[in-house]
Design a protein around this motif. Structure first.
Motif, mmCIF file in Angstrom:
data_model
loop_
_atom_site.group_PDB
_atom_site.id
_atom_site.type_symbol
_atom_site.label_atom_id
_atom_site.label_comp_id
_atom_site.label_asym_id
_atom_site.label_seq_id
_atom_site.Cartn_x
_atom_site.Cartn_y
_atom_site.Cartn_z
ATOM 1 N N ILE A 14 7.099 126.753 -121.968
ATOM 2 C CA ILE A 14 7.529 126.210 -123.260
ATOM 3 C C ILE A 14 7.994 127.335 -124.176
ATOM 4 C CG2 ILE A 14 6.699 125.097 -125.369
ATOM 5 C CD1 ILE A 14 4.966 123.294 -123.622
ATOM 6 N N ASN A 44 17.211 120.827 -121.604
ATOM 7 C CA ASN A 44 16.673 119.469 -121.465
ATOM 8 C C ASN A 44 16.358 119.137 -120.010
ATOM 9 O OD1 ASN A 44 16.738 118.780 -124.202
ATOM 10 N ND2 ASN A 44 18.887 118.186 -124.108
ATOM 11 N N PHE A 74 13.206 121.000 -119.203
ATOM 12 C CA PHE A 74 12.096 120.337 -119.881
ATOM 13 C C PHE A 74 11.703 119.063 -119.136
ATOM 14 C CE2 PHE A 74 10.348 117.494 -123.088
ATOM 15 C CZ PHE A 74 9.382 118.312 -123.680
ATOM 16 N N LYS A 75 12.696 118.301 -118.714
ATOM 17 C CA LYS A 75 12.412 117.066 -117.976
ATOM 18 C C LYS A 75 11.771 117.370 -116.627
ATOM 19 C CE LYS A 75 14.708 112.869 -116.325
ATOM 20 N NZ LYS A 75 16.009 112.145 -116.215
ATOM 21 N N ARG A 78 8.140 118.258 -117.319
ATOM 22 C CA ARG A 78 7.341 117.137 -117.815
ATOM 23 C C ARG A 78 7.127 116.067 -116.756
ATOM 24 N NH1 ARG A 78 9.770 113.640 -122.642
ATOM 25 N NH2 ARG A 78 11.195 113.158 -120.954
ATOM 26 N N PHE A 102 4.070 118.730 -122.795
ATOM 27 C CA PHE A 102 5.527 118.777 -122.878
ATOM 28 C C PHE A 102 6.067 117.648 -123.743
ATOM 29 C CE2 PHE A 102 5.157 121.669 -119.323
ATOM 30 C CZ PHE A 102 6.204 122.540 -119.549
ATOM 31 N N ASP A 103 5.373 116.539 -123.785
ATOM 32 C CA ASP A 103 5.807 115.437 -124.629
ATOM 33 C C ASP A 103 5.731 115.827 -126.103
ATOM 34 O OD1 ASP A 103 6.838 112.796 -124.544
ATOM 35 O OD2 ASP A 103 4.934 112.041 -125.312
ATOM 36 N N GLY A 139 8.409 118.415 -126.806
ATOM 37 C CA GLY A 139 9.747 117.828 -126.805
ATOM 38 C C GLY A 139 10.104 117.209 -128.132
ATOM 39 N N ARG A 140 9.162 116.525 -128.740
ATOM 40 C CA ARG A 140 9.426 115.900 -130.039
ATOM 41 C C ARG A 140 9.536 116.940 -131.154
ATOM 42 N NH1 ARG A 140 5.451 112.232 -128.100
ATOM 43 N NH2 ARG A 140 3.870 113.274 -129.384
ATOM 44 N N PHE A 193 12.320 120.550 -129.005
ATOM 45 C CA PHE A 193 13.454 120.410 -128.092
ATOM 46 C C PHE A 193 14.250 119.141 -128.371
ATOM 47 C CE2 PHE A 193 10.247 122.940 -125.931
ATOM 48 C CZ PHE A 193 10.990 124.032 -125.536
ATOM 49 N N ASN A 194 14.359 118.780 -129.625
ATOM 50 C CA ASN A 194 15.118 117.592 -130.002
ATOM 51 C C ASN A 194 16.480 118.036 -130.517
ATOM 52 O OD1 ASN A 194 15.856 115.015 -130.588
ATOM 53 N ND2 ASN A 194 14.535 114.789 -132.379
#
Length: 587
Positions: free
Chosen positions: A102, A161, A164-165, A168, A420-421, A424-425, A428-429
């Motif tokens: 992260i 992204n 990140f996906k 996650r 990671f959730d 992400g919010r 990484f938005n």
């Protein structure tokens, strides 16, 4: 460059993996019974009228399908994480990996070198002569395109992204001290049970694995707790001391894990029923993982014998109408087999996470998944299984279980997903792309404008026509799109690639070679203007048309500008051979 001494191929009627062994005297081929596909003599006489009997010069030819390559770095996955957690690896180790990834993902938008390192770890340049098979982002990174360039920013955000996906939803974390290695049998008999010889072809890594003295290895996917094997690593020096003559074999192994064949079952067989005919193992010598993994006997799978495949037992002439029916049935069986195996593996992951299931229930599903691999014609996933497990609540980290009947998992995969959730919010938005047109391309256009204003305006009008025609074609394709399968999607991708090629060819045929850098710079300008308007109205992504059509010219312009600015660097050239050499050096 000497290739790796192991390869996949065929010698006479023998097929499978072969390893060059300098300790064998003369010309010899040692093989296992499973490799003998056709029982034919190694010396064959043929009669070729009107000639006399002679040796068949091609009979003993070694057919090499593929040489082994340097082993790639390995990654964790959900299957690996679950098994390591069961065998004693602490939860904090996996969470520390997540925190590290992260932090790095937060930094790649400002650190070009870190971005290139992470991108190379996931992507590899293809040595292709086709201009349109290049990796555009990799070319932009090598040309030092600024990270605030609009398309560059968009592509970097897409890469972040995707990473990140991947973390996650698949827990695909890199582990530096791990590789994917080919499994080879110890035909010398020097390795004892529970011993292995690991060759990495990397001096530093080889020192680390020999210093630790132990490794853990497994095949993917693994079904049983004992499929993860903890083995004592024996160095090349120790093997030479055991027998100098037979130990020469290990000196020639460049990159592989050589496993003992002693006992009733080999170590490869205890890894999810593996064999030595080309199987790959995940091999790790990370000190935390190796020291944490507890000993566990291999699961006894001797009673799980596969049944004969009726489709392989039949012999039919290809001109017989029954041949078509046979092929269709055989294909359908294998197609459904993947779906059944997928359901079994997902169910197994769900049961491992849920504390309500005991080891006997988990092992029963694991047994069915193990058998399904070698029995595509015999379904192991039944209607009774669907009724029993299909409606059970699933852990929230499962990719297809974000809504509906789920529960909050307290195991390590659940905590990784939540970590990671939250990140992400928060971090990484990516929505708005605020970037200006590249300064080096703008300077090239301004110089051309001062020299011949009318010519530049004519080229601008022509480039707007190219962009408008391409966008109209794409809109027509989108409007006519209906529900599609994977094949149609792939064909559509090839059609779009053809559009890029056609526009490139039209531009090259219209203008002189010396004017092409200027022309593609203007195409970039017009694409940027339309992208800016589109982003202002719809908050969309910038158009990539100019980069897809003329990325080699654009990277050269930017790289030349950066080199003049700092007095360093080599600009990518239009010549494909020179590009390949430059990229190879930077790789």
């Amino acid at each position: 460059i000497r290739p790796h001494p192991s390869f996949q191929g065929r010698i006479g009627g023998i097929k499978g993996m072969f390893v060059v062994d300098d300790s064998l005297n003369g010309v010899k081929v040692q093989y296992r019974p499973s490799q003998l596909k056709y029982d034919v003599p190694m010396t064959k006489r043929v009669v070729v009228p009107p000639l006399d009997n002679r040796d068949d010069a091609l009979h003993n030819t070694i057919e090499i399908k593929e040489w082994d390559k340097p082993p790639p770095h390995a990654y964790l996955c959900q299957n690996t994480v679950q098994l390591l957690e069961e065998r004693g690896v602490a939860k904090e180790y996996f969470l520390s990996l997540a925190r590290k990834e992260i932090d790095e993902l937060k930094s790649v938008r400002e650190d070009c070198e870190l971005l290139m390192t992470k991108y190379k770890a996931r992507k590899y340049l293809r040595d292709s002569h086709c201009l349109f098979e290049d990796d555009v982002l990799m070319r932009m990174l090598h040309a030092r395109v600024p990270l605030d360039e609009p398309v560059m920013t968009c592509m970097v955000n897409d890469f972040i992204n995707d990473e990140f996906k991947r973390y996650r939803e698949k827990s695909k974390f890199p582990v530096i001290e791990s590789r994917y290695l080919r499994m080879l049998p110890d035909h010398t008999g020097l390795l004892e049970s529970n011993e292995a010889f690991v060759a990495l072809g990397d001096g530093g890594a080889q020192y680390d694995v020999e210093r630790l003295g132990s490794v853990v290895a497994m095949r993917l996917p693994s079904y049983f707790k004992g499929d993860l094997r903890k083995l004592r690593n024996v160095s090349k020096t120790d093997l030479m001391q055991r027998c100098p003559e037979r130990g020469k074999f290990f000196g020639g192994v460049v990159a592989a894990i050589v496993l003992s064949t002693r006992g009733t079952r080999s170590e490869a067989e205890m890894m999810s029923g593996g064999d030595f005919d080309g199987d790959i193992a995940w091999c790790c010598w990370n000190e935390v993982i190796v020291n944490s993994v507890q000993e566990c006997p291999g699961h006894n799978t001797e009673s799980y014998h596969p049944t004969k495949d009726p489709f392989k037992e039949r012999t039919i002439e290809h001109t017989n109408p029954a041949w078509t029916d046979l092929i269709i049935n055989y294909t359908m069986h294998h197609r459904h087999d993947k779906k059944r195996l997928g359901k079994l593996v997902k169910t197994l992951e769900m049961m491992r996470d849920n504390p309500r299931f005991g080891s006997n229930e988990v092992n029963e599903i694991a047994r069915k998944a193990f058998i399904q691999v070698d029995n595509p014609h015999k379904p192991q996933w039944t209607e009774a299984d669907q009724l029993k497990y299909g409606s059970l609540p699933k852990p929230h980290w499962l990719a297809l279980a974000r809504t509906g009947n789920t529960y909050q998992s307290k195991r390590v995969l659940g905590e990784l997903f939540d970590m990671f959730d939250r990140a992400g919010r928060k971090d990484f938005n990516f929505r708005d792309i605020e970037a200006e047109m590249n300064v080096h391309i703008r300077e090239r256009i301004e110089k051309a404008y001062r020299k011949d204003r009318e010519e530049v305006e004519v080229i601008r009008k022509d480039m707007r026509t190219h962009l408008s025609n391409f966008n109209q074609t794409m809109r027509d394709k989108i409007r006519g799109r209906e529900r599609e399968d994977e094949v149609e999607t792939r064909l559509r991708g090839k059609a779009i690639l053809g559009l890029y090629k056609q526009h490139r060819l039209d531009i090259e045929n219209t203008y002189e070679d010396d004017d092409l850098p200027k022309v593609f710079a203007i195409l970039y300008e017009q694409t940027y203007f339309q992208s800016r308007d589109r982003m202002f109205r719809w908050n969309g992504k910038p158009y990539v048309f100019a980069w897809k059509v003329g990325h080699d010219y654009l990277t050269r312009i930017i790289a030349d500008g950066e080199a003049k600015k700092y007095g360093i660097g080599i600009a990518p050239t239009v010549a494909r051979g020179n590009d390949r050499l430059v990229f190879g050096k930077r790789r």
